[in-house]
Design an enzyme around this catalytic site. Structure first.
Site, PDB file in Angstrom:
ATOM      1  N   GLY A 209       0.836  -1.208   0.000  1.00  0.00           N
ATOM      2  CA  GLY A 209       0.000   0.000   0.000  1.00  0.00           C
ATOM      3  C   GLY A 209       0.861   1.244   0.000  1.00  0.00           C
ATOM      4  N   ASN A 210       0.259   2.365   0.270  1.00  0.00           N
ATOM      5  CA  ASN A 210       1.035   3.608   0.360  1.00  0.00           C
ATOM      6  C   ASN A 210       0.376   4.533   1.384  1.00  0.00           C
ATOM      7  OD1 ASN A 210      -0.908   5.452  -1.061  1.00  0.00           O
ATOM      8  ND2 ASN A 210      -0.558   3.957  -2.688  1.00  0.00           N
ATOM      9  N   HIS A 211       1.025   5.675   1.620  1.00  0.00           N
ATOM     10  CA  HIS A 211       0.613   6.552   2.730  1.00  0.00           C
ATOM     11  C   HIS A 211      -0.489   7.554   2.366  1.00  0.00           C
ATOM     12  CE1 HIS A 211       3.611   5.073   5.427  1.00  0.00           C
ATOM     13  NE2 HIS A 211       4.588   5.343   4.581  1.00  0.00           N
TER      14      HIS A 211
END
Ligand code: CTP
Length: 401
Positions: A209-211
């Site tokens: 995933g990412n932020h």
């Protein structure tokens, strides 16, 4: 009023007790309510009543004496869709007319980004006094909406003009204010927005995933919906959310789910704004069971995810308008231009993580917008709410030019 953020300011007049009813009405109509009280108003209504009914801590002083934390007036000013000061005493009125700033309520009013409404309440002679009239006119000249006092029995026992408008009338005035924000160009249109990250499952408990928080896309959805557009917000996994009468939130997790949600909706939309931080790759296979640690190294094969924005661009009708985002770390303009062309966009919003205060997780952003007529407009560092308004204004001007 669903999802609207109303910041109530209470000042020290007897009518303050009626604000309990106003808070209940606003909450019943779906608004989110925060309250700031002047110290004097605490003699007329208990902060405990106010915080219990509003469901939020009440701001009274510039800082909390218990834990030393600061009550950030700027944050209140950014949070609110409207500030409503009721009852408004002659004292606070005169301070507002002169820009005085000796309590949290006044500091917040001076920091407000959106409109303010006031409901004056005072005895008839005070209300009729030329200084009161002049101060109210001065507030009006600042753009403050006055909810006039009514006539009737006053706390002093006298009869006349000076009674605070009833909570129902104040609530109606707030609703009217929100209705006035609707703009015809928006009312007849539908938008699809993508926002947030995507999670690509490795096994039942892990993902890539990412932020991204989704805050930018949520602010865009809110701006469009506040101005009257029907919005479908396709939102990746984030703790952020939004409750608004004109926003349907479609929660998705992976890029493939986001694509499917967009494919089901894009055909009917007038505008698409794709701000999601879609994972470019996903694991080729999702393990059925949790992967156990065994070897020193683990290799996961990744395959390319569908480009959702590209799909929308390739399936775009002449009268549809498509906006993409580009987050670049180098050659911002050149890379942005390439994406604009490749994905058949009308406009692309450019930002770079190199600008401090821009990008993931923060509440501010610094953008430029490039369109397919080769116009480039740069903007200052602003809150994401203000950036959303800039993007939406740009899109509107682009189409109505
Ligand atoms: N986007 C999308 N689907 C993807 C990847 C990106 O819809 N699979 C959209 C994003 O929402 C954004 C725009 O495309 O509006 C730009 O995304 P970005 O990741 O910067 O561009 P890419 O085309 O993926 O190029 P690169 O990763 O090489 O910079």
């Amino acid at each position: 009023m669903r999802g609207k953020r109303v910041l109530l300011g209470i000042t020290g007049g007897i009518a303050a007790y009626k604000i309990a009813f106003l808070i209940r009405l606003l909450k019943k109509n779906g608004a989110e309510v925060k309250v700031i009280m002047t110290p004097a108003s605490c003699d007329f209504i208990s902060p405990l009543v106010v915080s219990t009914l509003s469901g939020n801590a009440v701001g009274i002083e510039f800082w909390n004496k218990k834990d030393g934390t600061w009550n950030n007036h700027v944050e209140y000013g950014l949070w609110a869709d409207v500030m409503v000061i009721a009852p408004l005493t002659a004292n606070t009125l005169s301070k507002m007319a002169n820009g005085a700033c000796d309590n949290l309520l006044l500091a917040t009013w001076l920091s407000m980004k959106s409109n303010t409404m006031v409901a004056p309440a005072m005895d008839l002679d005070m209300y009729a006094h030329p200084s009161t009239k002049e101060n109210l006119e001065r507030l009006e000249s600042f753009g403050v909406d006055i909810i006039p006092a009514t006539s009737g029995e006053l706390a002093s026992g006298l009869e006349g003009e000076g009674r605070m408008a009833e909570p129902e009338s104040i609530s109606d005035a707030i609703q009217n204010y929100f209705d006035r924000q609707l703009e015809p160009w928006f009312v007849s249109k539908k938008a699809v927005i993508t926002a947030g990250p995507t999670y690509e499952a490795i096994d039942p408990v892990r993902f890539i995933g990412n932020h991204s928080s989704g805050k930018m896309g949520i602010a865009l959805a809110q701006n469009l919906a506040d101005r009257g557009m029907q919005v479908q917000l396709v939102l990746g996994p984030t703790k952020e959310g939004i409750d608004h009468e004109r926003i349907e939130v479609i929660r998705v997790s992976s890029a493939n789910e986001m694509l499917e949600a967009v494919q089901n909706r894009w055909n009917d939309a007038d505008i698409g704004i794709f701000s999601a931080a879609v994972a470019d790759y996903r694991p080729a296979v999702k393990a059925d069971q949790k992967i156990k640690k065994s070897e020193d190294a683990l290799q996961i094969e990744l395959v390319k995810n569908p480009d959702i924005l590209l799909w929308a661009g390739e399936n775009k009708k002449e009268d549809q308008l498509l906006v993409g985002f580009a987050l670049e770390t180098e050659n911002l303009l050149e890379n942005g231009r390439k994406k604009l062309e490749k994905k058949h966009l009308n406009c692309i919003v450019l930002n770079t993580l190199q600008d401090s205060g821009a990008g993931f997780g923060v509440d501010t952003n610094k953008i430029s917008i490039l369109d397919n007529h080769n116009n480039l407009q740069e903007f200052e560092l602003k809150s994401k709410t203000e950036v959303a308004a800039d993007i939406v204004d740009y899109v509107k001007n682009y189409t109505t030019k």
